[in-house]
Design an enzyme around this catalytic site. Sequence first.
Site, PDB file in Angstrom:
ATOM      1  N   SER A 286       0.830  -1.199   0.000  1.00  0.00           N
ATOM      2  CA  SER A 286       0.000   0.000   0.000  1.00  0.00           C
ATOM      3  C   SER A 286       0.868   1.255   0.000  1.00  0.00           C
ATOM      4  O   SER A 286       1.836   1.345   0.754  1.00  0.00           O
ATOM      5  CB  SER A 286      -0.902  -0.001   1.230  1.00  0.00           C
ATOM      6  N   ARG A 404      -6.875  10.724  -0.222  1.00  0.00           N
ATOM      7  CA  ARG A 404      -7.141   9.908  -1.417  1.00  0.00           C
ATOM      8  C   ARG A 404      -8.106  10.594  -2.364  1.00  0.00           C
ATOM      9  O   ARG A 404      -8.900  11.431  -1.965  1.00  0.00           O
ATOM     10  CB  ARG A 404      -7.788   8.581  -0.972  1.00  0.00           C
TER      11      ARG A 404
HETATM   12  P1  GTP Z   1      -2.436   1.870  -2.536  1.00  0.00           P
HETATM   13  O1  GTP Z   1      -3.543   2.588  -3.231  1.00  0.00           O
HETATM   14  O2  GTP Z   1      -2.311   2.244  -1.096  1.00  0.00           O
HETATM   15  O3  GTP Z   1      -2.497   0.399  -2.702  1.00  0.00           O
HETATM   16  O4  GTP Z   1      -1.054   2.437  -3.122  1.00  0.00           O
HETATM   17  P2  GTP Z   1      -0.273   2.344  -4.505  1.00  0.00           P
HETATM   18  O5  GTP Z   1       0.639   1.168  -4.498  1.00  0.00           O
HETATM   19  O6  GTP Z   1      -1.192   2.478  -5.659  1.00  0.00           O
HETATM   20  O7  GTP Z   1       0.692   3.627  -4.411  1.00  0.00           O
HETATM   21  P3  GTP Z   1       0.768   4.957  -5.298  1.00  0.00           P
HETATM   22  O8  GTP Z   1       1.087   4.692  -6.735  1.00  0.00           O
HETATM   23  O9  GTP Z   1      -0.441   5.748  -5.034  1.00  0.00           O
HETATM   24  O10 GTP Z   1       2.044   5.674  -4.667  1.00  0.00           O
HETATM   25  C1  GTP Z   1       2.142   6.025  -3.326  1.00  0.00           C
HETATM   26  C2  GTP Z   1       3.161   7.109  -3.112  1.00  0.00           C
HETATM   27  O11 GTP Z   1       4.423   6.741  -3.659  1.00  0.00           O
HETATM   28  C3  GTP Z   1       2.758   8.417  -3.787  1.00  0.00           C
HETATM   29  O12 GTP Z   1       3.065   9.480  -2.941  1.00  0.00           O
HETATM   30  C4  GTP Z   1       3.627   8.452  -5.013  1.00  0.00           C
HETATM   31  O13 GTP Z   1       3.883   9.767  -5.441  1.00  0.00           O
HETATM   32  C5  GTP Z   1       4.885   7.715  -4.569  1.00  0.00           C
HETATM   33  N1  GTP Z   1       5.546   7.045  -5.706  1.00  0.00           N
HETATM   34  C6  GTP Z   1       4.964   6.265  -6.644  1.00  0.00           C
HETATM   35  N2  GTP Z   1       5.847   5.864  -7.587  1.00  0.00           N
HETATM   36  C7  GTP Z   1       7.032   6.394  -7.230  1.00  0.00           C
HETATM   37  C8  GTP Z   1       8.356   6.345  -7.812  1.00  0.00           C
HETATM   38  O14 GTP Z   1       8.599   5.735  -8.839  1.00  0.00           O
HETATM   39  N3  GTP Z   1       9.333   7.017  -7.134  1.00  0.00           N
HETATM   40  C9  GTP Z   1       9.093   7.713  -5.984  1.00  0.00           C
HETATM   41  N4  GTP Z   1      10.110   8.340  -5.401  1.00  0.00           N
HETATM   42  N5  GTP Z   1       7.858   7.785  -5.430  1.00  0.00           N
HETATM   43  C10 GTP Z   1       6.852   7.138  -6.034  1.00  0.00           C
HETATM   44  C1  SPV Z   2      -4.430   0.209   0.333  1.00  0.00           C
HETATM   45  O1  SPV Z   2      -4.269   0.571   1.517  1.00  0.00           O
HETATM   46  O2  SPV Z   2      -3.751  -0.703  -0.184  1.00  0.00           O
HETATM   47  C2  SPV Z   2      -5.431   0.898  -0.528  1.00  0.00           C
HETATM   48  C3  SPV Z   2      -6.336   1.857   0.110  1.00  0.00           C
HETATM   49  O3  SPV Z   2      -5.487   0.635  -1.705  1.00  0.00           O
HETATM   50  S1  SPV Z   2      -7.644   1.089   0.964  1.00  0.00           S
HETATM   51  O4  SPV Z   2      -8.787   0.959   0.058  1.00  0.00           O
HETATM   52  O5  SPV Z   2      -7.997   1.984   2.090  1.00  0.00           O
HETATM   53  O6  SPV Z   2      -7.244  -0.207   1.432  1.00  0.00           O
HETATM   54 MN    MN Z   3      -4.095  -1.035  -2.259  1.00  0.00          MN
END
Ligand code: GTP
Ligand code: SPV
Ligand code: MN
Length: 631
Positions: A286, A404
């Site tokens: 996450s 979010r």
């Molecule tokens: P969930 O919805 O919680 O499952 O998360 P997710 O895995 O989809 O994460 P998401 O892509 O939203 O990224 C989470 C955070 O990591 C954000 O603040 C992004 O800006 C940062 N992030 C994503 N990709 C990169 C990357 O390649 N480099 C860096 N430095 N930060 C990143």
């Molecule tokens: C995560 O936490 O991996 C999410 C957000 O994608 S939630 O739907 O709150 O679990």
């Molecule tokens: Mn997730």
Amino acid sequence: GSSWALARAASSVAVADLEGELGKFTKSAKLQKWIRESVALCKPDRVHLLDGSEEEDAELKRHMVHNGTLIQLNPEKRPNSYLARSSPKDVARVEQCTFICSNDEADAGPTNNWADPKEMQARLDTLFDGSMKGRTMYVAPYSMGPIGGASSKSGVQITDSAYAVVNVRIMTRMGKQALAKIDEEDRFTPALHSVGEPLTEAGTPDSAWPCSDEKLITHFTDAEEPHIISYGSGYGGNAILGKKCHALRIASVQARNEGWMAEHMLILRLTSPEGEVKHIAGCFPSACGKTNLAMLSPDLPGWKVECVGDDIAWLRPGPDGRLWATNPESGFFGVAPGTSAKTNPNAMDSLHANCIFTNVALTDDGDIWWEGMTKEAPERATSWLRRDWRPEAGMGAAAHPNSRFTAPASQCPIIASNWEDPAGVPIDAFLMGGRRATTVPLVAQALSWEHGVYMGATMLSQTTAAAEGKPGELRSDPFAMKPFIGYNVGDYLQHWLDMGTSAAEGGKNLPKMFFVNWFRQENGTGGFVWPGFGSNSRVLEWVFHRCNAGDAPDARTNTTAVGHVPDAKTGLDVSGLDVTPEAMEEILTVDKAAWERDLHLHKETLDSFGDRVPAAVREQFEALKSRVTSA
Ligand code: GTP
Ligand code: SPV
Ligand code: MN
């Protein structure tokens, strides 16, 4: 006497009038019975049987604006979009309060909290008794996956949260058509949800974000009818029950039993300059980069990424021996901070209208802002804590780190044309990744399927704001599924191994497995070494190349103790990137001393998983250890 009261009367019914409406709503005897039982237990004032229409959605939003749960954003800037600010005590998933209630504790496995199903049911019966007093109970039929798709699954969420409903409507296919399928099959996963803040005194004004100090997110995985009961939280994964509760925890158990997989994975479609297509799925814990990779805008000329899904993948073996992936969701519930026109332009474009924003800041012109959205912060704003905010020291963050956006997937400018194909897309490569400041190279290809399963099993990642608790601590998160595996983790790893051996064509069409790490920091604590985001296309290009190269090393690739790694000089196309050769050396060199420290953590992790860890995984540990410790 407000106009809202009139509007409400039009679509919800008083409990006394429910009987007359139930038969018109659904033919499913099972659903009728469950609604009656839930009404008797929760004692709401009114019941709203949802049809999923736009009018209904607008009505719920009007109601929430009226009682302060939502603020309508400036419609000239962001039409039909709203801001919600939660209670500061309800900002993330609550893993400590999340339970798998299997009959046998061993079937929940040491990575889950377990509770005896009878004892938990009794506790929930007490909590839910009268929990919806003074409120409207909403009944939301939904489908995970395209309606009628062979692998889609129906559910019904009963909730007293209008906020949950408008989110469920974006994240799932909710309403009449989903209900028609339920009527036809008389089969669905019941998902009961209450924010746990009854309005017991007549005329008590509602709070803007009702919730309870006591929270319980429970999954009855062994029940004749597996079901979900969630109490006390209105937030994301605690309240949008089709998502983590159904599509991962409940589905992972069904998947194990039926020979498919439910994973915490993004799905993307990658097209080379020559027009060759590969599909890639990736599990990152996450807030570790799934949404960003799923919508990547390549900075490598000629390459194209299209998005199939950003959080959950259901995978099924096809007769061709490949794994076919579908995205069971229909929206994105994405991390706001860090999302910008620079880092993720496709996400920003997806947010132009019809969105819900939760716990971000409100600007003076009625729009939204969060840390990292623009280079310059606004001169002033209203923080997620509803306070006057300025970009000054001591002010704290304007947006909560786990704030979010909820956006329809169809609004993503690079959504793949076949993203709703019920057959799914054939996966060529799995990426897995953690947030690791040190040790783990930018990318490494597993030496075999078993080695890939080992990599997934021993994934370590720094914790993030997506779950309650201290961020930044290294923890084990197997396949990014630690909080989402609905059964024993050892059995889960065995299932991964089985998917490899049971595949048709002798497993030769299985996806290649890769570990990636975008998060190496200078000296382990400084800035990120790798530019990430759009530049991750450089890694995708190498992955694409490796998918075609077979399993042998090639001119761009070195075989190291931890897997096949791109050569620091010739492996990746870093043309035009602002990274020094020394930096490339740093993030592509396997430091054996550092890996010896990781091996200790791997050992601790596997031991913590208990006695059902497959022997093949232990063997991979021994093999890695001898590769790392040999000269
Ligand atoms: P969930 O919805 O919680 O499952 O998360 P997710 O895995 O989809 O994460 P998401 O892509 O939203 O990224 C989470 C955070 O990591 C954000 O603040 C992004 O800006 C940062 N992030 C994503 N990709 C990169 C990357 O390649 N480099 C860096 N430095 N930060 C990143
Ligand atoms: C995560 O936490 O991996 C999410 C957000 O994608 S939630 O739907 O709150 O679990
Ligand atoms: Mn997730």
